[in-house]
Structure formats: structure tokens, C-alpha cells
Write a protein that holds these residues in place. Structure first.
Motif, PDB file in Angstrom:
ATOM      1  N   ALA A  92       0.860  -1.190   0.000  1.00  0.00           N
ATOM      2  CA  ALA A  92       0.000   0.000   0.000  1.00  0.00           C
ATOM      3  C   ALA A  92       0.889   1.229   0.000  1.00  0.00           C
ATOM      4  N   ILE A  93       0.550   2.204  -0.828  1.00  0.00           N
ATOM      5  CA  ILE A  93       1.339   3.434  -0.875  1.00  0.00           C
ATOM      6  C   ILE A  93       0.429   4.655  -0.702  1.00  0.00           C
ATOM      7  N   LYS A 149       6.278  13.138 -12.652  1.00  0.00           N
ATOM      8  CA  LYS A 149       6.908  12.561 -11.464  1.00  0.00           C
ATOM      9  C   LYS A 149       5.895  12.462 -10.337  1.00  0.00           C
ATOM     10  N   VAL A 150       5.941  11.341  -9.642  1.00  0.00           N
ATOM     11  CA  VAL A 150       5.009  11.071  -8.551  1.00  0.00           C
ATOM     12  C   VAL A 150       5.796  10.935  -7.249  1.00  0.00           C
ATOM     13  N   THR A 151       5.377  11.696  -6.244  1.00  0.00           N
ATOM     14  CA  THR A 151       6.006  11.611  -4.919  1.00  0.00           C
ATOM     15  C   THR A 151       5.162  10.705  -4.037  1.00  0.00           C
ATOM     16  N   TRP A 152       5.805   9.682  -3.462  1.00  0.00           N
ATOM     17  CA  TRP A 152       5.057   8.657  -2.749  1.00  0.00           C
ATOM     18  C   TRP A 152       5.902   8.057  -1.623  1.00  0.00           C
ATOM     19  N   ASP A 157       5.787   3.892   6.353  1.00  0.00           N
ATOM     20  CA  ASP A 157       7.195   4.289   6.206  1.00  0.00           C
ATOM     21  C   ASP A 157       7.231   5.799   5.967  1.00  0.00           C
ATOM     22  N   SER A 158       8.080   6.497   6.673  1.00  0.00           N
ATOM     23  CA  SER A 158       8.122   7.955   6.570  1.00  0.00           C
ATOM     24  C   SER A 158       9.007   8.450   5.430  1.00  0.00           C
ATOM     25  N   SER A 159       9.713   7.561   4.753  1.00  0.00           N
ATOM     26  CA  SER A 159      10.622   7.974   3.678  1.00  0.00           C
ATOM     27  C   SER A 159       9.857   8.192   2.370  1.00  0.00           C
ATOM     28  N   TRP A 160       9.913   9.422   1.857  1.00  0.00           N
ATOM     29  CA  TRP A 160       9.226   9.760   0.602  1.00  0.00           C
ATOM     30  C   TRP A 160      10.176   9.572  -0.575  1.00  0.00           C
ATOM     31  N   HIS A 161       9.623   9.175  -1.703  1.00  0.00           N
ATOM     32  CA  HIS A 161      10.400   8.995  -2.929  1.00  0.00           C
ATOM     33  C   HIS A 161       9.694   9.723  -4.072  1.00  0.00           C
ATOM     34  N   THR A 162      10.467  10.189  -5.021  1.00  0.00           N
ATOM     35  CA  THR A 162       9.914  10.806  -6.229  1.00  0.00           C
ATOM     36  C   THR A 162      10.327   9.947  -7.424  1.00  0.00           C
ATOM     37  N   SER A 163       9.328   9.384  -8.100  1.00  0.00           N
ATOM     38  CA  SER A 163       9.585   8.462  -9.210  1.00  0.00           C
ATOM     39  C   SER A 163       8.953   8.979 -10.488  1.00  0.00           C
TER      40      SER A 163
END
Length: 357
Positions: A92-93, A149-152, A157-163
Motif C-alpha cells: 500500500a502506498i 513525477k510522482v512523490t510517494w 514508512d516515513s521515507s518519501w520517494h519521487t519516481s
């Protein structure tokens, strides 16, 4: 050119022009009949297409092994040794979209041709390791395009990523994000699959929580097919009734209005067969126009139902289904014409001519 046409043609053109409302109503009845017939046969074609897409292109495995959440490395190694390492993991994101946080599921895929994603044309796509994919329906819903780009982050988990979105896939059943196992690991996560896909019949051993077979899933779909058959029959019956009721009632009205003209034609020496030809020709014209309009409208109605009511379920109507719809419409029109044409023999010459005085 008009004066060189047959009398029946000229007579019918003038009659249609004089009675536009009745002619349009009859045409609408034929359109409705044809549309319902196309939809009824298209229901079956679409389900058959779905079965091929879902169980011959996307899911090409025979068995799905669902793993316990607390399986050990030894258990996993033993399972992959027995049944192969075609695996996936569902997570789940939460992602940011236009100032709001949205929650969706993401499939981390290492299916090795046993679990695939497909493009718009239902062809298998290769899953690259430099970004994420999402289904076309989700992209349309959230206004996301390839290259965006999607930030998720993973839920919990508190770590955000941009893909970067590197592709859109199409799925008739599940709307979600997808990424490769390699990309998931590039982001610093440990890939711990929750499913193994195999063509070898597995046994319930340590580490396994559930075994599902494509055959059992298809049996569940078969029960849905039975419901579709009932709906298909119901639509055919309703289409025939609609065509019969509208055509017969309008035909009776038309015949009543034309009794004086038909009686006059009889006085002028026209035989019943010639008058029937005039009467049937007009109905045939209307039937052909209504059928030509109804065939594409039937497809668009079916497409609207599937595309909007379900996830991303494209309507499919095979050419033979159009043939069945055409035959059904012609049969309804033919039977009604024959029933109404019989009334020409029963015209009372005296009362019909006097009624117009």
C-alpha cells in the motif's frame, strides 16, 4: 429523375415527407431494437475477450502460492527451488496528487512471464527498472501522464520517494501502480515477495498460507457467464418485444391513415400484391435506415456501460454478432410487415372511400 422512379417509390417518398413524425418514430423503434441486439450478443463477446486477456496474457501461470507473512529464508528458498522464482509483492502506498494525499496499491513485480502487465492494445509490456507504471484508468482519474513525477511513500514508512512515470498499462480488473523488483531494491527496500507463480501443482508445505489455481478462479467467472447468458436472453427478448410493439402500433396507425389511398388504388385497378409492395417498401426503407444507425450505436452503448461502470473493460463485438443483430432486426421487421400487409385484403372499399368525404 423523380418522375422516372416507380410509382411505389414516388408514393412512399411523398408519404414519408408528409408523415415525418411517424416515420421518425418507427426508425427510432428499429434503432432501439438493433442496439439491444448488438448489446446482447456483445455481452458474450466481451466476456470471452476478457477471459483471454486476463487468463492467457496477463496471468499465464496455473497456480498462485500465497506465502505466510512470517516465512523464513529457508522456507522461501525451498519453495522457489521446487516451484520457480516468478514472484510479486503487493504494497500500500500514499502519494501526493494536486495537494492531496491519495492511497492506492502498488505491485512490485518479478513475474518472469507468468504475471504480466499489458499495454493499451493488450500486448505484454516489459517492466523497466527506472521508474513506475500505473494503469490508464488511474492516470486518467488523477491527471497523470507519462513523464510526470510522482512523490510517494510506503504506508507506515516515513521515507518519501519521487519516481518518474515511465509507462501506462491497461488492466481489465485491477487499477494500481507497478514497479519492478530491481527498482524497488534500488530505492533501498528489501524485496520480500508475498506470492509465487508456477505451472507445477504445489503442495501445502511450510511457508504457504494458500494455494489458488487459475482453474478455480475461472470456475468463479463461469458462474458470472451464466448470469450474462440470462441477461443476454433477456435483452434479446426485450429487443424483439420493443421492435414488435413499436412497429405494429405504428404500422396499424399508418395503415389506418392510408386506407383511403389504398382503396383508391384498388379502384384504379391496382392488385393487392402491388399495394402490399408499396406498403412493405416504405417499412423496409425505414428498417434499413434504423438498422444502419442502430449497429454502431449498439456498440457505443455497450462500450459506455463497460468503460464507465467497470474498471477498464473494453467492449468487444465480433462481426458475427453484428450479423446476428442484422438478421434479428430483419426478422422482426419481416414478421410485422407480413402481419400488417394482410390487412390490405380486408379493406372495406365503401366505408374507406366514404370516410374521407
Amino acid at each position: 429523375k423523380f418522375n422516372k422512379c416507380k410509382l411505389s417509390t414516388r408514393w412512399n417518398i411523398r408519404d414519408i415527407a408528409r408523415n415525418k413524425g411517424r416515420s421518425i418514430a418507427a426508425c427510432v423503434g428499429i434503432i432501439g431494437c438493433t442496439m439491444l441486439l448488438v448489446c446482447s450478443f456483445g455481452l458474450w463477446d466481451t466476456i470471452e475477450s476478457y477471459m483471454d486477456w486476463e487468463y492467457k496474457i496477463i496471468n499465464t501461470y496455473q497456480y498462485k502460492i500465497s506465502l505466510n507473512s512470517d516465512y523464513t529464508k529457508e522456507q522461501y528458498d525451498h519453495l522457489t527451488h521446487l516451484y520457480g522464482d516468478a514472484t510479486s509483492k503487493s504494497v500500500a502506498i500514499e502519494f501526493k496528487n494536486k495537494g492531496k494525499n491519495e492511497t492506492r496499491s502498488m505491485l512490485v513485480l518479478d513475474g518472469k512471464d507468468k504475471l504480466n502487465i499489458t499495454d493499451h492494445n493488450e500486448k505484454v509490456m516489459s517492466v523497466q527498472s527506472n521508474g513506475i507504471y500505473l494503469t490508464e484508468k488511474l492516470a486518467e482519474k488523477y491527471g497523470i501522464q507519462v513523464g510526470d513525477k510522482v512523490t510517494w511513500h510506503l504506508t507506515g514508512d516515513s521515507s518519501w520517494h519521487t519516481s518518474k512515470v515511465i509507462g501506462l498499462n491497461r488492466d481489465p480488473q485491477t487499477q494500481q501502480f507497478t514497479m519492478s523488483k530491481k527498482y524497488f531494491e534500488k530505492l533501498g527496500y528489501t524485496y520480500r515477495p508475498d506470492s509465487i507463480y508456477t505451472n507445477k501443482k504445489p503442495k501445502k508445505i511450510d511457508g504457504v498460507s494458500k494455494i489458488s489455481s487459475i482453474e478455480s478462479i475461472q470456475e468463479g467467472v463461469e458462474s458470472m457467464l451464466e448470469a450474462m447468458k440470462s441477461m443476454m436472453v433477456l435483452l434479446i427478448v426485450f429487443a424483439v418485444l420493443l421492435g414488435c410493439v413499436i412497429l405494429y402500433n405504428l404500422g396499424v396507425l399508418s395503415f389506418t391513415e392510408k386506407q383511403y389511398q389504398f382503396a383508391t388504388l384498388k379502384v384504379l385497378g391496382f392488385k393487392d400484391k402491388q399495394i402490399k409492395e408499396i406498403f412493405i417498401k416504405q417499412n423496409t426503407w425505414i428498417m434499413l435506415v434504423g438498422m444502419v444507425i442502430g449497429l454502431p450505436l449498439g456498440y457505443y452503448m455497450l462500450s459506455y456501460i463497460y468503460t464507465n461502470a467497470l474498471n477498464d473493460f473494453p467492449a468487444v463485438v465480433e462481426w458475427i454478432s453484428y450479423v446476428y443483430a442484422i438478421i434479428g432486426t430483419i426478422l422482426v421487421s419481416y414478421v410485422m410487415n407480413k402481419l400488417l400487409a394482410r390487412k390490405i385484403k380486408t379493406i372495406d372499399m365503401v366505408s374507406s372511400l366514404k370516410a374521407n368525404e
